[in-house]
Scaffold this motif. Structure first.
Motif, short mmCIF file in Angstrom:
data_model
loop_
_atom_site.label_atom_id
_atom_site.label_comp_id
_atom_site.label_asym_id
_atom_site.label_seq_id
_atom_site.Cartn_x
_atom_site.Cartn_y
_atom_site.Cartn_z
N LEU A 40 0.84 -1.19 0.00
CA LEU A 40 0.00 0.00 0.00
C LEU A 40 0.87 1.24 0.00
O LEU A 40 1.86 1.33 0.76
N THR A 41 0.54 2.20 -0.87
CA THR A 41 1.23 3.49 -0.87
C THR A 41 0.17 4.58 -1.08
O THR A 41 -1.02 4.29 -1.17
N ASP A 42 0.62 5.85 -1.17
CA ASP A 42 -0.35 6.94 -1.14
C ASP A 42 0.05 8.11 -2.01
O ASP A 42 1.23 8.47 -2.09
N ASP A 43 -0.95 8.69 -2.68
CA ASP A 43 -0.84 10.04 -3.23
C ASP A 43 -1.43 10.97 -2.18
O ASP A 43 -2.55 10.76 -1.72
N PRO A 44 -0.69 12.00 -1.75
CA PRO A 44 -1.09 12.78 -0.57
C PRO A 44 -2.36 13.60 -0.77
O PRO A 44 -2.77 13.91 -1.88
N TYR A 80 -3.71 1.74 9.06
CA TYR A 80 -2.54 2.33 8.44
C TYR A 80 -2.77 3.81 8.17
O TYR A 80 -3.83 4.20 7.66
N ASN A 81 -1.77 4.63 8.50
CA ASN A 81 -1.82 6.06 8.19
C ASN A 81 -1.28 6.26 6.79
O ASN A 81 -0.07 6.16 6.56
N LEU A 82 -2.15 6.55 5.84
CA LEU A 82 -1.74 6.68 4.45
C LEU A 82 -0.72 7.80 4.24
O LEU A 82 0.12 7.71 3.34
N LEU A 85 2.92 7.06 3.94
CA LEU A 85 3.33 6.21 2.82
C LEU A 85 3.46 7.02 1.55
O LEU A 85 2.85 6.72 0.52
N VAL A 86 4.27 8.08 1.61
CA VAL A 86 4.47 8.95 0.46
C VAL A 86 5.94 8.94 0.06
O VAL A 86 6.77 8.34 0.73
N ASN A 87 6.25 9.64 -1.03
CA ASN A 87 7.64 9.73 -1.51
C ASN A 87 8.25 8.35 -1.72
O ASN A 87 9.35 8.04 -1.26
N ASP A 88 7.52 7.48 -2.43
CA ASP A 88 7.97 6.14 -2.82
C ASP A 88 8.06 5.17 -1.64
O ASP A 88 8.69 4.13 -1.74
N LYS A 89 7.43 5.49 -0.51
CA LYS A 89 7.37 4.55 0.60
C LYS A 89 6.12 3.68 0.45
O LYS A 89 5.11 4.12 -0.07
N ASP A 90 6.21 2.44 0.92
CA ASP A 90 5.03 1.58 0.93
C ASP A 90 5.14 0.61 2.09
O ASP A 90 6.18 0.53 2.75
N THR A 91 4.07 -0.12 2.36
CA THR A 91 4.05 -1.14 3.40
C THR A 91 3.38 -2.38 2.83
O THR A 91 2.38 -2.29 2.12
#
Length: 267
Positions: A40-44, A80-82, A85-91
């Motif tokens: 999972l990753t995020d667009d802010p 999970y706090n989305l 998970l920004v700047n190419d981070k994911d879990t």
């Protein structure tokens, strides 16, 4: 990690017990399948925090929306706090062996513990439309090949997914998610004999060990998620009377399985 001497490697391998042999057998029972990691990753978005309550990830190989759903094993349930998970981070949410074939759909099943923290510092529970109680379904139509490790990235668009409901200070969660599936390198598989005892199989890039495993039933072994390149394989039996062996120039390609000819260790 630096490659130790043959003596040190052999001594380490000889410390293996029957338990390790059984573990090796269990690992090779998964031959013939693909493996998938769902991350999972995020667009802010314009919030301090956005928490989503992830409960399940399912895959569907059928064109029918009602049939064929399978729950992925190795699921990490939780909130999970989305916005972390920004700047190419994911879990990673799930890590599971799956059947090869074409995945038609992915379903992300959320619980009801979803919250947003506004820039003013207010924590507000997110309202979820009743139609999403069965999960967020994503059309993917992605083929997965036998013996290859894949990573499926769920890119959660916060700005498009959270909507203020009128002027009542309520927020609705209507997830907008982009999917990206990529093969994580390639795989190496083969057989090392004699198969009555396990052998260590190490993948080396120069002096660096990049992956290792033990042979299982019938002497079979497989290593997944190896970056594309040329490697040297080292084989060391748990039987100290058998001599170690080396195979050089093993080429790995992304999304493919490199099959090695059967190798027999000799005394």
């Amino acid at each position: 990690m630096r490659m130790p001497s043959w003596k040190h490697l052999a001594n380490g391998v000889l410390l293996l017990s029957t338990t390790l042999f059984m573990a090796a057998c269990s690992k090779n029972d998964n031959d013939g399948k693909s493996r998938i990691q769902v991350a999972l990753t995020d667009d802010p978005g314009d919030f301090k925090a956005v928490y989503i309550d992830v409960q399940e990830v399912n895959v569907n190989y059928s064109d029918s929306d009602d049939n064929g759903w399978q729950t992925l094993a190795g699921m990490k349930k939780g909130r999970y706090n989305l916005l972390t998970l920004v700047n190419d981070k994911d879990t990673v949410l799930a890590d599971a062996d799956i059947a090869s074939g074409t995945i038609k759909e992915i379903r992300l099943v959320l619980g009801d513990d979803n919250w947003v923290v506004t820039n003013a510092g207010d924590s507000i529970k997110l309202q979820t439309p009743s139609g999403q109680s069965s999960g967020v379904k994503l059309k993917v139509n992605m083929p997965v090949s036998e013996g290859v490790l894949y990573k499926l990235l769920l890119d959660f668009d916060v700005a498009k997914s959270i909507h203020e409901a009128g002027n009542a200070g309520k927020y609705m969660l209507k997830p907008v998610i982009r999917t990206v599936l990529e093969a994580q390198g390639g795989s190496i598989k083969g057989v090392v004999l004699p198969a009555v005892v396990p052998s260590a199989v190490l993948v080396l890039n120069g002096a660096d060990t990049v992956a290792s495993t033990y042979s299982g039933v019938g002497g079979a072994y497989q290593l997944k998620g190896i970056a594309a390149g040329s490697y040297t394989l080292h084989y060391i039996s748990t039987d100290s009377t058998l001599q170690p062996a080396t195979k050089q120039g093993v080429v790995v390609e992304t999304g493919k399985v490199t099959t090695i000819d059967t190798l027999t260790l000799v005394k």
